[in-house]
Design a protein around this motif. Structure first.
Motif, PDB file in Angstrom:
ATOM      1  N   ALA A 407     -19.346 122.430  15.795  1.00  0.00           N
ATOM      2  CA  ALA A 407     -18.745 121.838  16.936  1.00  0.00           C
ATOM      3  C   ALA A 407     -17.276 121.872  16.808  1.00  0.00           C
ATOM      4  O   ALA A 407     -16.745 121.685  15.503  1.00  0.00           O
ATOM      5  CB  ALA A 407     -19.262 120.338  17.261  1.00  0.00           C
ATOM      6  N   LEU A 408     -16.351 121.645  17.816  1.00  0.00           N
ATOM      7  CA  LEU A 408     -14.958 121.771  17.749  1.00  0.00           C
ATOM      8  C   LEU A 408     -14.562 120.494  16.826  1.00  0.00           C
ATOM      9  O   LEU A 408     -13.746 120.687  16.050  1.00  0.00           O
ATOM     10  CB  LEU A 408     -14.426 121.679  18.951  1.00  0.00           C
ATOM     11  N   GLU A 409     -15.094 119.526  16.844  1.00  0.00           N
ATOM     12  CA  GLU A 409     -14.822 118.244  16.209  1.00  0.00           C
ATOM     13  C   GLU A 409     -15.027 118.311  14.689  1.00  0.00           C
ATOM     14  O   GLU A 409     -14.287 117.508  14.120  1.00  0.00           O
ATOM     15  CB  GLU A 409     -15.617 117.040  16.651  1.00  0.00           C
ATOM     16  N   SER A 410     -15.731 119.254  14.124  1.00  0.00           N
ATOM     17  CA  SER A 410     -16.227 119.494  12.817  1.00  0.00           C
ATOM     18  C   SER A 410     -15.018 120.252  12.120  1.00  0.00           C
ATOM     19  O   SER A 410     -15.060 120.746  10.988  1.00  0.00           O
ATOM     20  CB  SER A 410     -17.475 120.076  12.640  1.00  0.00           C
ATOM     21  N   LYS A 411     -14.320 121.185  12.976  1.00  0.00           N
ATOM     22  CA  LYS A 411     -13.163 122.126  12.680  1.00  0.00           C
ATOM     23  C   LYS A 411     -11.947 121.568  12.634  1.00  0.00           C
ATOM     24  O   LYS A 411     -11.175 121.529  13.706  1.00  0.00           O
ATOM     25  CB  LYS A 411     -13.077 123.349  13.506  1.00  0.00           C
ATOM     26  N   THR A 412     -11.272 120.893  11.406  1.00  0.00           N
ATOM     27  CA  THR A 412     -10.111 120.141  11.334  1.00  0.00           C
ATOM     28  C   THR A 412      -8.942 121.266  11.694  1.00  0.00           C
ATOM     29  O   THR A 412      -8.033 120.562  12.364  1.00  0.00           O
ATOM     30  CB  THR A 412     -10.021 119.685   9.812  1.00  0.00           C
ATOM     31  N   PRO A 413      -8.774 122.311  11.264  1.00  0.00           N
ATOM     32  CA  PRO A 413      -7.731 123.017  11.661  1.00  0.00           C
ATOM     33  C   PRO A 413      -7.378 123.432  13.294  1.00  0.00           C
ATOM     34  O   PRO A 413      -6.536 123.453  13.737  1.00  0.00           O
ATOM     35  CB  PRO A 413      -7.798 124.540  11.039  1.00  0.00           C
ATOM     36  N   CYS A 414      -8.712 123.237  13.898  1.00  0.00           N
ATOM     37  CA  CYS A 414      -8.747 123.465  15.442  1.00  0.00           C
ATOM     38  C   CYS A 414      -8.428 122.198  16.189  1.00  0.00           C
ATOM     39  O   CYS A 414      -7.954 122.206  17.436  1.00  0.00           O
ATOM     40  CB  CYS A 414     -10.102 123.789  15.898  1.00  0.00           C
ATOM     41  N   LYS A 415      -8.265 120.790  15.769  1.00  0.00           N
ATOM     42  CA  LYS A 415      -8.325 119.720  16.284  1.00  0.00           C
ATOM     43  C   LYS A 415      -6.764 119.478  17.120  1.00  0.00           C
ATOM     44  O   LYS A 415      -6.810 119.014  17.911  1.00  0.00           O
ATOM     45  CB  LYS A 415      -8.464 118.166  15.169  1.00  0.00           C
ATOM     46  N   SER A 416      -5.738 120.120  16.502  1.00  0.00           N
ATOM     47  CA  SER A 416      -4.448 120.082  17.084  1.00  0.00           C
ATOM     48  C   SER A 416      -3.918 121.179  17.642  1.00  0.00           C
ATOM     49  O   SER A 416      -2.871 121.497  18.004  1.00  0.00           O
ATOM     50  CB  SER A 416      -3.441 119.307  16.171  1.00  0.00           C
ATOM     51  N   CYS A 417      -4.834 122.390  17.771  1.00  0.00           N
ATOM     52  CA  CYS A 417      -4.482 123.548  18.415  1.00  0.00           C
ATOM     53  C   CYS A 417      -4.634 123.678  19.948  1.00  0.00           C
ATOM     54  O   CYS A 417      -5.337 123.025  20.580  1.00  0.00           O
ATOM     55  CB  CYS A 417      -5.684 124.659  17.956  1.00  0.00           C
ATOM     56  N   ARG A 418      -3.603 124.200  20.316  1.00  0.00           N
ATOM     57  CA  ARG A 418      -3.245 124.202  21.832  1.00  0.00           C
ATOM     58  C   ARG A 418      -4.229 125.070  22.571  1.00  0.00           C
ATOM     59  O   ARG A 418      -4.204 125.048  23.676  1.00  0.00           O
ATOM     60  CB  ARG A 418      -1.835 124.400  22.231  1.00  0.00           C
ATOM     61  N   ALA A 419      -4.888 125.926  21.978  1.00  0.00           N
ATOM     62  CA  ALA A 419      -5.964 126.882  22.465  1.00  0.00           C
ATOM     63  C   ALA A 419      -7.219 126.433  22.198  1.00  0.00           C
ATOM     64  O   ALA A 419      -8.252 127.039  22.621  1.00  0.00           O
ATOM     65  CB  ALA A 419      -5.859 128.287  21.983  1.00  0.00           C
ATOM     66  N   ARG A 420      -7.533 125.133  21.769  1.00  0.00           N
ATOM     67  CA  ARG A 420      -8.986 124.700  21.285  1.00  0.00           C
ATOM     68  C   ARG A 420      -9.599 124.506  22.427  1.00  0.00           C
ATOM     69  O   ARG A 420     -10.787 124.864  22.311  1.00  0.00           O
ATOM     70  CB  ARG A 420      -8.824 123.348  20.660  1.00  0.00           C
ATOM     71  N   ALA A 421      -9.564 124.267  23.545  1.00  0.00           N
ATOM     72  CA  ALA A 421     -10.404 123.992  24.772  1.00  0.00           C
ATOM     73  C   ALA A 421     -11.132 125.107  25.181  1.00  0.00           C
ATOM     74  O   ALA A 421     -12.050 125.311  25.953  1.00  0.00           O
ATOM     75  CB  ALA A 421      -9.702 123.155  25.928  1.00  0.00           C
ATOM     76  N   ILE A 422     -10.303 126.408  25.045  1.00  0.00           N
ATOM     77  CA  ILE A 422     -10.656 127.749  25.553  1.00  0.00           C
ATOM     78  C   ILE A 422     -11.458 128.507  24.623  1.00  0.00           C
ATOM     79  O   ILE A 422     -11.939 129.486  24.547  1.00  0.00           O
ATOM     80  CB  ILE A 422      -9.678 128.419  26.032  1.00  0.00           C
ATOM     81  N   CYS A 423     -10.984 128.365  23.261  1.00  0.00           N
ATOM     82  CA  CYS A 423     -11.531 129.089  22.034  1.00  0.00           C
ATOM     83  C   CYS A 423     -12.602 128.375  21.140  1.00  0.00           C
ATOM     84  O   CYS A 423     -13.496 128.795  20.822  1.00  0.00           O
ATOM     85  CB  CYS A 423     -10.260 129.312  21.167  1.00  0.00           C
ATOM     86  N   ALA A 424     -12.422 126.967  20.918  1.00  0.00           N
ATOM     87  CA  ALA A 424     -13.315 125.927  20.034  1.00  0.00           C
ATOM     88  C   ALA A 424     -13.359 126.896  18.840  1.00  0.00           C
ATOM     89  O   ALA A 424     -14.535 126.682  18.139  1.00  0.00           O
ATOM     90  CB  ALA A 424     -14.614 125.781  20.677  1.00  0.00           C
ATOM     91  N   GLY A 425     -12.482 127.548  18.152  1.00  0.00           N
ATOM     92  CA  GLY A 425     -12.928 128.087  16.933  1.00  0.00           C
ATOM     93  C   GLY A 425     -13.110 129.668  16.903  1.00  0.00           C
ATOM     94  O   GLY A 425     -13.109 130.223  15.892  1.00  0.00           O
ATOM     95  N   GLY A 426     -13.770 130.025  17.930  1.00  0.00           N
ATOM     96  CA  GLY A 426     -14.050 131.538  17.999  1.00  0.00           C
ATOM     97  C   GLY A 426     -15.469 131.982  17.518  1.00  0.00           C
ATOM     98  O   GLY A 426     -16.239 131.202  16.987  1.00  0.00           O
ATOM     99  N   CYS A 427     -15.723 133.352  17.644  1.00  0.00           N
ATOM    100  CA  CYS A 427     -17.075 133.839  17.514  1.00  0.00           C
ATOM    101  C   CYS A 427     -17.576 133.184  16.283  1.00  0.00           C
ATOM    102  O   CYS A 427     -17.125 133.896  15.075  1.00  0.00           O
ATOM    103  CB  CYS A 427     -16.989 135.271  17.904  1.00  0.00           C
ATOM    104  N   TYR A 428     -18.943 132.998  16.070  1.00  0.00           N
ATOM    105  CA  TYR A 428     -19.624 132.535  14.752  1.00  0.00           C
ATOM    106  C   TYR A 428     -19.712 134.038  13.897  1.00  0.00           C
ATOM    107  O   TYR A 428     -19.560 133.795  12.678  1.00  0.00           O
ATOM    108  CB  TYR A 428     -21.073 132.019  14.773  1.00  0.00           C
ATOM    109  N   HIS A 429     -20.118 134.844  14.363  1.00  0.00           N
ATOM    110  CA  HIS A 429     -20.404 136.081  13.822  1.00  0.00           C
ATOM    111  C   HIS A 429     -19.239 136.619  13.172  1.00  0.00           C
ATOM    112  O   HIS A 429     -19.093 137.093  11.908  1.00  0.00           O
ATOM    113  CB  HIS A 429     -21.247 137.309  14.656  1.00  0.00           C
ATOM    114  N   GLU A 430     -17.916 136.665  14.035  1.00  0.00           N
ATOM    115  CA  GLU A 430     -16.644 136.999  13.649  1.00  0.00           C
ATOM    116  C   GLU A 430     -16.307 136.268  12.326  1.00  0.00           C
ATOM    117  O   GLU A 430     -15.957 136.820  11.539  1.00  0.00           O
ATOM    118  CB  GLU A 430     -15.825 137.137  14.815  1.00  0.00           C
ATOM    119  N   ALA A 431     -16.443 134.882  12.462  1.00  0.00           N
ATOM    120  CA  ALA A 431     -16.133 134.063  11.356  1.00  0.00           C
ATOM    121  C   ALA A 431     -17.003 134.092  10.124  1.00  0.00           C
ATOM    122  O   ALA A 431     -16.446 134.220   9.003  1.00  0.00           O
ATOM    123  CB  ALA A 431     -16.415 132.655  11.670  1.00  0.00           C
ATOM    124  N   LEU A 432     -18.237 134.753  10.291  1.00  0.00           N
ATOM    125  CA  LEU A 432     -19.001 134.946   9.213  1.00  0.00           C
ATOM    126  C   LEU A 432     -18.379 136.156   8.497  1.00  0.00           C
ATOM    127  O   LEU A 432     -18.205 136.204   7.150  1.00  0.00           O
ATOM    128  CB  LEU A 432     -20.557 135.258   9.498  1.00  0.00           C
TER     129      LEU A 432
END
Length: 488
Positions: A407-432
């Motif tokens: 969830a977005l709320e668990s991703k500290t670097p994303c909480k102040s990102c101006r693109a967070r509402a449309i990205c929410a951290g990005g693809c899980y597989h890409e992140a892996l």
């Protein structure tokens, strides 16, 4: 005393008019000159903002307080939480987290991974993963497919529409199973008072007149994996004996697109090693008859194919070029089928705020050939990400932690990102693959997505001023009814 700050935002100037994009709410507003001036004054001075608001509040009849009230109502100015507020917020956030683990989130989409077998040997394929469990040439049985369909219907709650996706490997290797499952799913859904939609992703090499008639007759949405025309496609997408595939793909795609009663078909392009040819690829695929084409950088740790920073910068440059072409086309009332921008504009116009990057593990799951459940098809066969099976359903002891961690709320670097509402951290597989953790934010392209958002806001505000009807119709048709004439 309460404190205040300007909300995380981006500003856009279009044709001499000024807009503000609010990151938290995924909302775009036009700013009057007075509002714009206040935002600029207080953007980096929250102490002064707090002081001026409190002074104005004590003079509630003043015009200045009326302006601050509008800023607060529009959430351009946010009130920072006091200790009491934080306590209440903690209760609220706990409630959200608990909800993410509950069984009351309906399952709306199920991806059937019909087979791991494929008749191609694409150079960048992500299937050969070191931690995959017994996946080689595994194929789904009719019993698993039917039970998976039952699972979707039984776990769809009050949802009136559900979606079944046929995936692989190459799913058309199991065409008889697709035909059987489609008939079963229609009846099963109808008996439950629901409708079912179907989709398939295919390399198109196995299409026959019989299959084309079946796909169109059953209104199955088709996505063709196709990396361009001629040599561009054949660079990485070859048959297993090393021979070229494009000639076969083109012949079959034209038969699919030109068939009687044909429906719009989308192309999906994997961008590997270079983004140089993206604009001409879109032009060529649309000329073939595809309604849209979308582009995605290859997900790999292999430097031979991975786009590095320079490669991603080039991709952004090409996306900017296509966005200008899209805008020119839109001003004439027509549609350029550039999926990436259409998705972004629709998200902006509808104001969707993402709590998670996608529906994986929420309303969407994937079933591998042996009937095991995973959050999406990219994780099929990875033991660590197994989350139940078709016999017993989702294992919420595994689903709930995944939902919470991703969830977005668990991703500290994303909480102040101006693109967070449309990205929410990005693809899980890409992140892996790139970050080593599926629940981690994709920081390697964080700057890229912000720049892409800026491009989208430029196009969005241009259309808002000149063709607001276009945005309305784009939003109405996206996901509901296809563009038939490509004219709005």
């Amino acid at each position: 005393m309460s404190t205040y700050r300007i909300a995380d935002h981006m500003t856009v100037e279009t044709d001499g008019r000024h807009f503000i994009y609010l990151a938290r709410d995924n909302a775009v507003f036009e700013m009057e000159p007075e509002i714009r001036s206040l935002v600029e004054v207080y953007e980096n001075d929250p102490r002064r903002l707090t002081s001026d608001i409190e002074d104005s509040r004590r003079q509630a009849e003043s015009d200045r307080w009326a302006v601050f009230e509008s800023l607060l109502a529009g959430r351009i100015v946010l009130r920072e939480a006091s200790e009491d507020d934080m306590s209440e917020k903690g209760v609220s956030e706990k409630g959200v987290s608990e909800t993410q683990g509950q069984k009351d989130i309906p399952m709306r989409t199920l991806v059937l991974h019909l087979t791991d077998a494929c008749n191609l040997n694409c150079a960048y394929c992500y299937h050969e993963d070191a931690d995959s469990e017994d996946r080689k040439d595994s194929s789904m049985s009719p019993e698993v497919a039917m039970r998976a369909t039952d699972l979707l219907v039984e776990n769809s709650g009050n949802a009136k529409e559900i979606v079944l996706v046929f995936f692989g490997g190459e799913p058309l290797l199991r065409f008889p199973l697709i035909r059987e499952t489609t008939a079963y799913a229609r009846k099963r859904a109808a008996d439950a008072g629901k409708t079912v939609k179907f989709a398939i992703t295919t390399n198109a090499t196995l299409l026959t007149p019989e299959i084309v008639d079946f796909l169109h007759g059953n209104e199955i949405g088709v996505t063709v994996s196709m990396d361009g025309v001629g040599k561009l496609h054949d660079r990485h997408r070859r048959f297993r004996d090393g021979s070229r595939t494009y000639e076969t793909v083109e012949r079959n795609v034209l038969a699919l697109l030109n068939a009687r009663g044909s429906r719009p078909v989308v192309a999906r392009v994997t961008v590997a090693d270079s983004a140089e040819h993206v604009p001409e690829t879109l032009e060529q695929l649309l000329a073939l008859g595809f309604s849209e084409a979308g582009f995605a950088p290859v997900t790999t740790a292999d430097p031979k194919f991975q786009l590095d920073k320079d490669g991603m910068d080039l991709l952004l440059e090409k996306f900017r070029l296509l966005s200008e072409r899209f805008l020119e086309t839109a001003m004439k009332g027509s549609l350029l089928g550039f999926t990436n921008l259409i998705d972004l504009l629709t998200t902006l116009h509808e104001g969707e705020v993402k709590s998670h990057p996608c529906g994986a593990g929420l309303g969407l799951f994937s079933v591998d050939p042996k009937g095991r459940l995973y959050p999406c098809q990219r994780f099929a066969g990875r033991k660590r990400w197994r989350m139940g099976d078709v016999a017993s359903g989702p294992n919420f002891e595994k689903v709930a932690p995944f939902r919470k961690a991703s969830a977005l709320e668990s991703k500290t670097p994303c909480k102040s990102c101006r693109a967070r509402a449309i990205c929410a951290g990005g693809c899980y597989h890409e992140a892996l693959v790139r970050m080593g953790d599926a629940s981690a934010p994709n920081l390697h392209y964080c700057g890229w997505i912000k720049e892409w958002l800026s491009v989208g806001l430029h196009v969005y505000t241009k259309l808002h001023l000149a063709r607001p009807d276009y945005l309305d119709k784009l939003s109405m048709t996206r996901g509901h009814a296809p563009f038939q004439s490509h004219t709005l």
